[in-house]
Design an enzyme around this catalytic site. Structure first.
Site, mmCIF file in Angstrom:
data_model
loop_
_atom_site.group_PDB
_atom_site.id
_atom_site.type_symbol
_atom_site.label_atom_id
_atom_site.label_comp_id
_atom_site.label_asym_id
_atom_site.label_seq_id
_atom_site.Cartn_x
_atom_site.Cartn_y
_atom_site.Cartn_z
ATOM 1 N N ASP A 1 6.267 4.681 -1.400
ATOM 2 C CA ASP A 1 7.624 5.222 -1.206
ATOM 3 C C ASP A 1 8.706 4.514 -2.017
ATOM 4 O OD1 ASP A 1 7.496 3.672 2.101
ATOM 5 O OD2 ASP A 1 8.144 2.781 0.203
ATOM 6 N N HIS B 1 -1.394 1.427 -4.269
ATOM 7 C CA HIS B 1 -1.839 2.831 -4.138
ATOM 8 C C HIS B 1 -0.958 3.766 -4.940
ATOM 9 C CE1 HIS B 1 -3.930 1.705 -0.105
ATOM 10 N NE2 HIS B 1 -4.553 1.225 -1.171
ATOM 11 N N GLN C 1 0.843 -1.197 0.000
ATOM 12 C CA GLN C 1 0.000 0.000 0.000
ATOM 13 C C GLN C 1 0.882 1.252 0.000
ATOM 14 O OE1 GLN C 1 -3.618 -0.680 2.847
ATOM 15 N NE2 GLN C 1 -1.913 -1.951 3.571
ATOM 16 N N ASN C 2 2.179 1.045 0.163
ATOM 17 C CA ASN C 2 3.109 2.165 0.284
ATOM 18 C C ASN C 2 3.451 2.750 -1.079
ATOM 19 O OD1 ASN C 2 3.062 1.572 2.980
ATOM 20 N ND2 ASN C 2 5.020 0.476 2.979
ATOM 21 N N SER D 1 -2.593 -1.290 9.237
ATOM 22 C CA SER D 1 -3.751 -1.338 10.140
ATOM 23 C C SER D 1 -4.896 -2.107 9.492
ATOM 24 C CB SER D 1 -4.215 0.101 10.447
ATOM 25 O OG SER D 1 -4.588 0.741 9.212
HETATM 26 N N1 APR Z 1 6.763 -2.366 12.491
HETATM 27 C C1 APR Z 1 5.574 -2.994 12.256
HETATM 28 N N2 APR Z 1 4.365 -2.349 12.296
HETATM 29 C C2 APR Z 1 4.385 -1.028 12.578
HETATM 30 C C3 APR Z 1 5.579 -0.305 12.831
HETATM 31 C C4 APR Z 1 6.800 -1.030 12.769
HETATM 32 N N3 APR Z 1 7.981 -0.428 13.001
HETATM 33 N N4 APR Z 1 5.244 1.000 13.076
HETATM 34 C C5 APR Z 1 3.899 1.092 12.961
HETATM 35 N N5 APR Z 1 3.380 -0.122 12.683
HETATM 36 C C6 APR Z 1 1.982 -0.462 12.408
HETATM 37 C C7 APR Z 1 0.948 0.313 13.187
HETATM 38 O O1 APR Z 1 0.660 -0.369 14.409
HETATM 39 C C8 APR Z 1 -0.256 0.270 12.232
HETATM 40 O O2 APR Z 1 -1.049 -0.887 12.461
HETATM 41 O O3 APR Z 1 1.757 -0.139 11.053
HETATM 42 C C9 APR Z 1 0.382 0.163 10.855
HETATM 43 C C10 APR Z 1 0.274 1.431 10.033
HETATM 44 O O4 APR Z 1 -1.098 1.632 9.781
HETATM 45 P P1 APR Z 1 -1.549 2.928 8.946
HETATM 46 O O5 APR Z 1 -0.854 4.128 9.471
HETATM 47 O O6 APR Z 1 -3.046 2.891 8.895
HETATM 48 O O7 APR Z 1 -0.959 2.669 7.474
HETATM 49 P P2 APR Z 1 -1.530 1.718 6.366
HETATM 50 O O8 APR Z 1 -2.179 0.515 6.938
HETATM 51 O O9 APR Z 1 -0.443 1.507 5.385
HETATM 52 O O10 APR Z 1 -2.659 2.643 5.677
HETATM 53 C C11 APR Z 1 -3.299 2.120 4.526
HETATM 54 O O11 APR Z 1 -4.357 4.265 4.212
HETATM 55 O O12 APR Z 1 -4.249 6.566 4.221
HETATM 56 C C12 APR Z 1 -4.237 5.450 3.419
HETATM 57 O O13 APR Z 1 -3.231 5.335 1.306
HETATM 58 C C13 APR Z 1 -2.935 5.346 2.671
HETATM 59 O O14 APR Z 1 -1.771 3.341 1.971
HETATM 60 C C14 APR Z 1 -2.359 3.994 3.092
HETATM 61 C C15 APR Z 1 -3.585 3.256 3.591
#
Ligand code: APR
Length: 243
Positions: A100, A115, A97-98, A184
């Site tokens: 980067d 994404h 989903q990243n 998440s």
């Molecule tokens: N190692 C493992 N997990 C981690 C770490 C780490 N170092 N740091 C944070 N996390 C976990 C958090 O606990 C959380 O569950 O990574 C997750 C990040 O969740 P989000 O911030 O919701 O990111 P993501 O799931 O990628 O979001 C999905 O939402 O806003 C949109 O397009 C955006 O691609 C993104 C999508």
């Protein structure tokens, strides 16, 4: 950490990773929903939708250009590097989903950017699209055709790239093991991928520093950061060559 699933890992031929912002957190890239998450500081509806972009392209571009510079100065961490290394021993696909590009910079070849990519820029009108790793002198930047350029990312309310999504569903539905790292699972349709994997008999594993809405469905939940939990996989998987 991986004891409960190491036999299935050794036997697995096709390993699929589903990754989110958490795998890049240890590279200095903020997540969205964690305690320091972007969506705690910014309103996604004002920065990550097509309407917001057309309402104030300069504001949206200022935010994306700041993120682009941070991402371009970031480096892959041991989590990204491990996933790339596993390609030596197994068929590995990364459904991320990243935006980067750190999986590719770590050496992963089979990366599906669900994404889009913040490194790729496209025209809002003509078919110009290209990777741009330099900064823009004026924002919003204009295409040679005179129209505004935009980051090639999927904004809320926009469809995922159809070909990428279809490939991701095939990969998720035909893997032996799915490892869900740093997401998440709050956003669809990406959060359906572990469901497809489980429906097709794969073991699903979650690596996350916090529980998610799917942790209880996982065959194994590892409460650890990506850069600490993933490197052990190389030792386990390389113990037996397959194919
Ligand atoms: N190692 C493992 N997990 C981690 C770490 C780490 N170092 N740091 C944070 N996390 C976990 C958090 O606990 C959380 O569950 O990574 C997750 C990040 O969740 P989000 O911030 O919701 O990111 P993501 O799931 O990628 O979001 C999905 O939402 O806003 C949109 O397009 C955006 O691609 C993104 C999508």
């Amino acid at each position: 950490m991986w004891d409960g699933i190491s036999d299935r890992l050794v036997q697995a031929e096709k390993i699929v990773f589903v990754t989110g912002a958490g795998i890049s957190q240890e590279s200095g890239i903020p997540t969205f929903r964690g305690k320091d998450g972007l969506w705690r500081r910014y309103d996604p509806m004002k920065l990550a939708t097509i309407d917001a972009f057309y309402e104030d392209p300069k504001l949206v571009w200022e935010w994306y250009e700041e993120r682009r510079q941070n991402i371009l100065n970031a480096s892959p961490n041991p989590g990204h590097v491990t996933i790339a290394e596993l390609e030596k021993y197994r068929q590995v696909s990364v459904l991320t989903q990243n935006i980067d590009g750190l999986h590719q910079r770590a050496g992963s070849k089979n990366v599906y950017e669900l994404h889009g990519s913040i490194i790729t820029i496209k025209c809002t009108v003509c078919d110009f699209k290209d990777k741009v790793t330099t900064g823009f002198s004026t924002l919003p930047p204009l295409c040679k055709c005179g129209n505004i350029l935009r980051p090639d990312v999927v904004w809320f309310g926009e469809a995922l790239p159809q070909d990428v999504w279809e490939s991701a569903m095939v990969k998720a539905s035909s893997c032996d093991i799915m490892i869900v790292v740093g997401t998440s699972l709050a956003v669809s349709p990406a959060n359906l991928l572990p469901v497809y994997a489980k429906q097709n008999g794969a073991a699903i594993i979650e690596v996350n520093i916090e529980k998610t809405q799917m942790s209880s469905e996982m065959d194994l939940y590892i409460r650890e950061s990506a850069s600490k939990a993933l490197p052990e996989l190389v030792e386990i998987v390389s113990s037996k060559k397959i194919g």
